[in-house]
Scaffold this active site. Structure first.
Site, PDB file in Angstrom:
ATOM      1  N   GLY A  11      -8.520  -3.877 -11.856  1.00  0.00           N
ATOM      2  CA  GLY A  11      -7.066  -3.668 -11.897  1.00  0.00           C
ATOM      3  C   GLY A  11      -6.377  -4.878 -12.502  1.00  0.00           C
ATOM      4  N   ALA A  12      -6.998  -5.429 -13.544  1.00  0.00           N
ATOM      5  CA  ALA A  12      -6.580  -6.748 -14.043  1.00  0.00           C
ATOM      6  C   ALA A  12      -5.671  -6.695 -15.270  1.00  0.00           C
ATOM      7  CB  ALA A  12      -7.822  -7.592 -14.344  1.00  0.00           C
ATOM      8  N   ARG A  14      -2.552  -6.020 -15.302  1.00  0.00           N
ATOM      9  CA  ARG A  14      -1.197  -6.511 -15.008  1.00  0.00           C
ATOM     10  C   ARG A  14      -1.133  -6.980 -13.555  1.00  0.00           C
ATOM     11  NH1 ARG A  14       0.495  -0.389 -14.564  1.00  0.00           N
ATOM     12  NH2 ARG A  14       0.666  -0.285 -12.296  1.00  0.00           N
ATOM     13  N   ASP A  61     -12.887   3.414 -14.392  1.00  0.00           N
ATOM     14  CA  ASP A  61     -12.229   3.901 -13.178  1.00  0.00           C
ATOM     15  C   ASP A  61     -13.081   3.410 -12.012  1.00  0.00           C
ATOM     16  OD1 ASP A  61     -11.358   5.288 -10.961  1.00  0.00           O
ATOM     17  OD2 ASP A  61     -11.243   7.228 -11.975  1.00  0.00           O
ATOM     18  N   VAL A  62     -12.502   2.566 -11.159  1.00  0.00           N
ATOM     19  CA  VAL A  62     -13.297   1.950 -10.084  1.00  0.00           C
ATOM     20  C   VAL A  62     -13.855   2.980  -9.098  1.00  0.00           C
ATOM     21  CG1 VAL A  62     -12.056  -0.260 -10.213  1.00  0.00           C
ATOM     22  CG2 VAL A  62     -11.303   1.494  -8.576  1.00  0.00           C
ATOM     23  N   SER A 140      -3.714  -5.872   2.600  1.00  0.00           N
ATOM     24  CA  SER A 140      -2.247  -5.879   2.532  1.00  0.00           C
ATOM     25  C   SER A 140      -1.699  -6.020   3.940  1.00  0.00           C
ATOM     26  CB  SER A 140      -1.757  -4.554   1.938  1.00  0.00           C
ATOM     27  OG  SER A 140      -0.361  -4.409   2.129  1.00  0.00           O
ATOM     28  N   TYR A 152      -2.461   4.410   2.515  1.00  0.00           N
ATOM     29  CA  TYR A 152      -2.609   3.022   2.041  1.00  0.00           C
ATOM     30  C   TYR A 152      -2.956   2.079   3.205  1.00  0.00           C
ATOM     31  CZ  TYR A 152      -1.144  -1.188  -0.625  1.00  0.00           C
ATOM     32  OH  TYR A 152      -1.072  -2.402  -1.270  1.00  0.00           O
ATOM     33  N   ALA A 153      -2.289   2.274   4.352  1.00  0.00           N
ATOM     34  CA  ALA A 153      -2.572   1.432   5.521  1.00  0.00           C
ATOM     35  C   ALA A 153      -4.014   1.619   5.980  1.00  0.00           C
ATOM     36  CB  ALA A 153      -1.604   1.763   6.656  1.00  0.00           C
ATOM     37  N   ALA A 155      -6.526   2.574   4.083  1.00  0.00           N
ATOM     38  CA  ALA A 155      -7.394   1.959   3.067  1.00  0.00           C
ATOM     39  C   ALA A 155      -7.406   0.438   3.218  1.00  0.00           C
ATOM     40  CB  ALA A 155      -6.922   2.336   1.666  1.00  0.00           C
ATOM     41  N   LYS A 156      -6.229  -0.159   3.426  1.00  0.00           N
ATOM     42  CA  LYS A 156      -6.146  -1.613   3.486  1.00  0.00           C
ATOM     43  C   LYS A 156      -6.719  -2.167   4.786  1.00  0.00           C
ATOM     44  CE  LYS A 156      -4.480  -2.564  -0.562  1.00  0.00           C
ATOM     45  NZ  LYS A 156      -5.479  -2.984  -1.588  1.00  0.00           N
TER      46      LYS A 156
HETATM   47  P1  NAP Z   1      -0.109  -2.979 -10.029  1.00  0.00           P
HETATM   48  O1  NAP Z   1       0.872  -3.864 -10.738  1.00  0.00           O
HETATM   49  O2  NAP Z   1       0.242  -1.539  -9.853  1.00  0.00           O
HETATM   50  O3  NAP Z   1      -1.516  -3.125 -10.775  1.00  0.00           O
HETATM   51  C1  NAP Z   1      -2.628  -2.387 -10.344  1.00  0.00           C
HETATM   52  C2  NAP Z   1      -3.608  -2.264 -11.492  1.00  0.00           C
HETATM   53  O4  NAP Z   1      -4.724  -1.490 -11.015  1.00  0.00           O
HETATM   54  C3  NAP Z   1      -3.021  -1.504 -12.685  1.00  0.00           C
HETATM   55  O5  NAP Z   1      -3.310  -2.194 -13.888  1.00  0.00           O
HETATM   56  C4  NAP Z   1      -3.722  -0.163 -12.602  1.00  0.00           C
HETATM   57  O6  NAP Z   1      -3.947   0.468 -13.855  1.00  0.00           O
HETATM   58  C5  NAP Z   1      -5.059  -0.541 -12.012  1.00  0.00           C
HETATM   59  N1  NAP Z   1      -5.748   0.613 -11.471  1.00  0.00           N
HETATM   60  C6  NAP Z   1      -5.225   1.631 -10.738  1.00  0.00           C
HETATM   61  N2  NAP Z   1      -6.163   2.538 -10.464  1.00  0.00           N
HETATM   62  C7  NAP Z   1      -7.314   2.106 -11.033  1.00  0.00           C
HETATM   63  C8  NAP Z   1      -8.629   2.627 -11.101  1.00  0.00           C
HETATM   64  N3  NAP Z   1      -8.955   3.791 -10.514  1.00  0.00           N
HETATM   65  N4  NAP Z   1      -9.557   1.923 -11.772  1.00  0.00           N
HETATM   66  C9  NAP Z   1      -9.240   0.755 -12.399  1.00  0.00           C
HETATM   67  N5  NAP Z   1      -8.012   0.221 -12.353  1.00  0.00           N
HETATM   68  C10 NAP Z   1      -7.051   0.884 -11.685  1.00  0.00           C
HETATM   69  O7  NAP Z   1      -0.415  -3.525  -8.561  1.00  0.00           O
HETATM   70  P2  NAP Z   1      -0.348  -4.991  -7.913  1.00  0.00           P
HETATM   71  O8  NAP Z   1       0.932  -5.100  -7.195  1.00  0.00           O
HETATM   72  O9  NAP Z   1      -0.744  -6.045  -8.899  1.00  0.00           O
HETATM   73  O10 NAP Z   1      -1.485  -4.841  -6.786  1.00  0.00           O
HETATM   74  C11 NAP Z   1      -2.811  -5.334  -6.926  1.00  0.00           C
HETATM   75  C12 NAP Z   1      -3.539  -5.186  -5.589  1.00  0.00           C
HETATM   76  O11 NAP Z   1      -2.824  -5.900  -4.570  1.00  0.00           O
HETATM   77  C13 NAP Z   1      -3.618  -3.740  -5.096  1.00  0.00           C
HETATM   78  O12 NAP Z   1      -4.850  -3.539  -4.443  1.00  0.00           O
HETATM   79  C14 NAP Z   1      -2.478  -3.657  -4.113  1.00  0.00           C
HETATM   80  O13 NAP Z   1      -2.683  -2.632  -3.179  1.00  0.00           O
HETATM   81  C15 NAP Z   1      -2.529  -5.037  -3.500  1.00  0.00           C
HETATM   82  N6  NAP Z   1      -1.276  -5.451  -2.869  1.00  0.00           N
HETATM   83  C16 NAP Z   1      -0.117  -5.571  -3.592  1.00  0.00           C
HETATM   84  C17 NAP Z   1       1.061  -5.967  -2.945  1.00  0.00           C
HETATM   85  C18 NAP Z   1       2.369  -6.129  -3.679  1.00  0.00           C
HETATM   86  O14 NAP Z   1       3.396  -6.400  -3.005  1.00  0.00           O
HETATM   87  N7  NAP Z   1       2.437  -5.984  -5.003  1.00  0.00           N
HETATM   88  C19 NAP Z   1       1.050  -6.236  -1.576  1.00  0.00           C
HETATM   89  C20 NAP Z   1      -0.146  -6.093  -0.876  1.00  0.00           C
HETATM   90  C21 NAP Z   1      -1.300  -5.712  -1.532  1.00  0.00           C
HETATM   91  P3  NAP Z   1      -2.913   1.578 -14.432  1.00  0.00           P
HETATM   92  O15 NAP Z   1      -1.752   0.809 -14.908  1.00  0.00           O
HETATM   93  O16 NAP Z   1      -3.661   2.232 -15.535  1.00  0.00           O
HETATM   94  O17 NAP Z   1      -2.600   2.484 -13.271  1.00  0.00           O
END
Ligand code: NAP
Length: 251
Positions: A11-12, A14, A61-62, A140, A152-153, A155-156
């Protein structure tokens, strides 16, 4: 450093995953930037190579075993044996329980939990072979419960039990496993939450900052910093832990 470590970050393309990738590259690692779409990872790879680092974009796709196994094989062939893994890919499908569809549930569990399982299983052989490894799983504060996020809860929270078990099973081989549980971090994920609630993102951030002990919201680099520590050589006695990176003691 004697030999360059090879890291995989999922998921790298962005958000947090991109920040973690750039940080691990700055720390001296070669980084496989995994995202659904290989082209989407190019910006992260370009920023790493422009800074003098080594990176490779991979589309996978993970939640798909064949794609995960192929991705890990490609990393081993093109960068070297991966011994650092950051399971970061994630999606939201928020809904109150009575409105949550089977697909909302299955998609979230598949990307977070099955994805982390598939990647960890595929990479562990390289770590065990090297008698050294670092796994970091993204949990999370929602693991503690959050309205509209039963999927989500779950899963986390699952990520935390998964992490602790990896720590026990892989510890004898020099492999640590830890979870990072972020609070509110500014990314497209939280922007989409604000949009879904019909709240202006700036206002949303201000409100979340006001209820956070350090009076600010988190940035992707806050998480990257913590991951950098957990995968470092000196963190070999830290394993099976969940580190809340949330600007305070509670969500
Ligand atoms: P994000 O900006 O939505 O980025 C997530 C990335 O994961 C996107 O590039 C997305 O690709 C990719 N992805 C989604 N489904 C995938 C799949 N099946 N296989 C491969 N890649 C996939 O999210 P983020 O905020 O950076 O979050 C990153 C992690 O931190 C997540 O696990 C999230 O649950 C966790 N987290 C985030 C927050 C927060 O406040 N942001 C808080 C707690 C935990 P696409 O663009 O193609 O969908």
């Amino acid at each position: 450093m004697s030999e360059q470590r090879i890291a995989i970050v999922t998921g790298a393309a962005r958000g947090i995953g991109a920040a973690v990738s750039r940080r691990l590259a700055a720390d001296g690692m070669a980084v496989a930037v995994v995202d659904l779409d290989e082209a989407a990872g190019k910006a992260t790879v370009d920023s790493i190579t422009a800074a003098g680092g080594r990176a490779l974009a991979i589309g996978a796709d993970v939640a798909d075993r064949a794609q995960v196994d192929a991705a890990v094989e490609r990393v081993a062939a093109e960068l070297g044996a991966p011994t650092v893994l950051v399971n970061n890919a994630g999606v939201l499908r928020d809904n109150l329980l009575f409105k949550m569809s089977d697909d909302d549930w299955d998609t979230v569990l598949a990307v977070h939990l099955r994805g982390a399982f598939l990647f960890s299983r595929a990479v562990q052989a390289h770590m065990v072979g090297a008698k050294w490894g670092r796994i970091v799983n993204l949990s999370s504060t929602s693991a503690l419960g959050n309205r509209g996020q039963a999927n989500y809860a779950a899963a986390k929270a699952g990520m935390q039990g998964f992490t602790k078990t990896l720590a026990i099973e892989l510890g004898p081989f020099g492999v640590t496993a830890n979870a990072v549980a972020p609070g509110f971090i500014v990314t497209e994920m939280t922007a989409s939450t604000a949009a879904r609630l019909g709240v202006d993102f700036e206002e949303f951030q201000k409100a979340r900052a006001a209820e956070t002990a350090v009076r600010r919201i988190g940035m992707p680099d806050d998480i990257a910093h913590t991951v950098s520590f957990l995968v470092s050589e000196g963190a070999s006695f830290v394993s099976g832990q969940v580190i809340y990176v949330a600007g305070g003691p509670r969500a």
